[in-house]
Every structure is written in C-alpha cells, then in structure tokens.
Design a protein around this motif. Sequence first.
Motif, short mmCIF file in Angstrom:
data_model
loop_
_atom_site.label_atom_id
_atom_site.label_comp_id
_atom_site.label_asym_id
_atom_site.label_seq_id
_atom_site.Cartn_x
_atom_site.Cartn_y
_atom_site.Cartn_z
N ARG A 1 0.08 1.62 3.99
CA ARG A 1 0.50 2.03 5.33
C ARG A 1 2.01 1.87 5.45
NH1 ARG A 1 1.96 0.02 10.11
NH2 ARG A 1 1.38 1.20 11.99
N ASN A 2 2.53 0.77 4.87
CA ASN A 2 3.96 0.49 4.84
C ASN A 2 4.49 0.62 3.42
OD1 ASN A 2 4.05 -0.25 7.64
ND2 ASN A 2 3.12 -2.21 7.09
N VAL A 3 5.80 0.50 3.30
CA VAL A 3 6.46 0.48 2.00
C VAL A 3 6.96 -0.94 1.76
CG1 VAL A 3 8.36 1.34 0.60
CG2 VAL A 3 7.15 2.89 2.15
N VAL A 4 6.46 -1.58 0.71
CA VAL A 4 6.86 -2.94 0.38
C VAL A 4 7.68 -2.90 -0.91
CG1 VAL A 4 6.07 -5.24 -0.30
CG2 VAL A 4 4.85 -3.98 1.49
N ILE A 5 8.88 -3.47 -0.86
CA ILE A 5 9.72 -3.59 -2.04
C ILE A 5 9.79 -5.05 -2.44
CG2 ILE A 5 12.01 -3.21 -3.02
CD1 ILE A 5 12.43 -1.01 -0.95
N ALA A 6 9.54 -5.34 -3.72
CA ALA A 6 9.51 -6.72 -4.20
C ALA A 6 10.34 -6.88 -5.46
CB ALA A 6 8.07 -7.17 -4.45
N ASP A 7 10.81 -8.10 -5.66
CA ASP A 7 11.59 -8.47 -6.85
C ASP A 7 10.60 -8.98 -7.90
OD1 ASP A 7 13.10 -10.03 -8.75
OD2 ASP A 7 14.77 -10.01 -7.34
#
Length: 304
Positions: free
Chosen positions: A28-34
């Motif tokens: 539903r959302n855009v999640v950016i992770a390291d």
Amino acid sequence: MASRALKLPTSYALCVSHSESLIAALGRNVVIADLDCRRRLNTSHPLSHPSHADFSADDRLLVVKSTWGEIAVLDTKSGENLCSHRPKRQDEGTAIRFAPDSDFLVDGSWSGEIRVRQVSNLSVIESFAFEGEMIKAVSRNEQGDLWLFAHTTKYKPEVAETPRPNVSLWKWPLRAAQSTFSVGLKTLDAAALAPTAPYIAVVGFCEETNVRVLRILSSSGSVLASTPLTIGGTGSSTRWSRDSKLVGTVSKGGFVIYSAPDLTPYATYPEEYPADLAILSNGAEVVLGSWSACRFAAMVPSDV
C-alpha cells in the motif's frame, strides 16, 4: 551483512539497489530500507497502487510507477516526493528503469509505447510507438548498454490468429531495435535480461506442451533450457542474481529458484500468495514478498 532483523510490510513488488545497500518494498505504501544496517529509512505514500520501482545508480533516487501509470521520483534518504506525473487517462504499463547515467528513465505502456523520460521533470523526450501492440516488459543489463522490451499483440476478435509474442533488443541510447525475435510461446508473462550474461529469462504458455514454462534464451533467441511451472501465484515476476548464475520466479504455492542457464532446480520457498523476490549477494540470501508477508531467508539449496 548485519544480522539485525529487518521487518518489511506486505509487498507486491521488490527492488534492490545496484549496490545492494537499499531495498524498496511496494505494498500500500513504499518502504525504503538500508540493507547494510537492516533498518527502515522511510515510509511514504507517493501514489496509489505502486507496482514497479527502480533505484538510480548512485542510490539517491527511487522511481515508482503505479498500475494507473502514475510516476513519482523519491529521495531515498527522506522519502520526499521530488516530482511526479499522472497521465490524463489510465495508461497502465510495465517496469520503469533508470538509464545508465541516471538522468533519464525508460518505461513501456500497454498502449504500445516505449518512452524515454527526463528524470528532473518526467517529461517524455523520445518515444517509440508500436501500433496494435502492448509493451509487457522492460529490462536492462547491469551496465545499461543493452535493453530488452517484450511485445505482445492486442487481441482483436476479427483476427483469426493473434501473432505470437516477441522481444526486441536495443542499444543505449535508444534509437531502434538491434534485433527482434519470437520467444516461441503463445503468451508472454515475463521477460528479464540477465545482468552480466547473454541470457534472457521468459515465462509464458507453451502451446506445444500445453503447460506454462520458464525458458532461458540466448541473446539471439535460441532456447538454452526450459522447465514447466505450475500455474498459480500472483503474477509472474522473474528475477536474476547479480552474477546471472541464478534465476527465480513465482509458481503456484511458492517461489522457485534455478541455476542458469541449464535451469537445474536450486531452491524452493513455500508461500501461499507469492508476488515478488530478490536474490541478494549472488545467492547468499533471498527476499520474498507476498500478499501476506515479506521475509528474508537464507539461500539453502534443496530439491524442487
């Protein structure tokens, strides 16, 4: 990589940066992770129903495309929406990819156009139209000097037999197709150019054997290997490892990964609603996205 657990949400599509330092999970959302320190950087909702994404070569930007055809360019550190474009009418299409220098984007549409866009404002600076066709896949090698586009013919009831799907190979900058050839399948659900080898992975329905198959083709279209797939899953996402030695796809009840180019079974991961996968560190680890969860798993060879 660090062993700290990283929890990602339900994910219909995944994208890993070229450096393998960042991952984007699209739900539903855009999640950016390291990926190095295994922590989320930001969560945003730049558009509804995100379906495709790609990182720029320097990891500073993430471009996201929706099922409507809307596009947004995000700052990876903050998740800020830097620019966006919404078509006047629905223009669903395929993946959007950064060009080698990250100043341009390339995407395809189901209306039969390949478009080159300026990253700064998403304006179309060049387009190539294929009347009566749909662009079903956009793929590039790691260097970005070779591009693949998958073409299918729109169904017309007055036509007795619809032409079979084909793929075209282009050099960057895009000017015209260098070669075009049929993939020998009645339908084409996925097509992906290997990052560092002269291979193409395709998924589609084989009329001769009456089954859905994963095939590895040479860059001239010769079939190097073929294996049946059980119809199921949610989509047909097909992903290569960075070294082009492994290829994975979606099948009924899970994910399947094979050695390439011979398609020897390598690993399987059961999943009720599989959607997308990403192979990390040339096969040391895999990220599995589904409609129910997103998880990391060690890549352990097993019988398929």
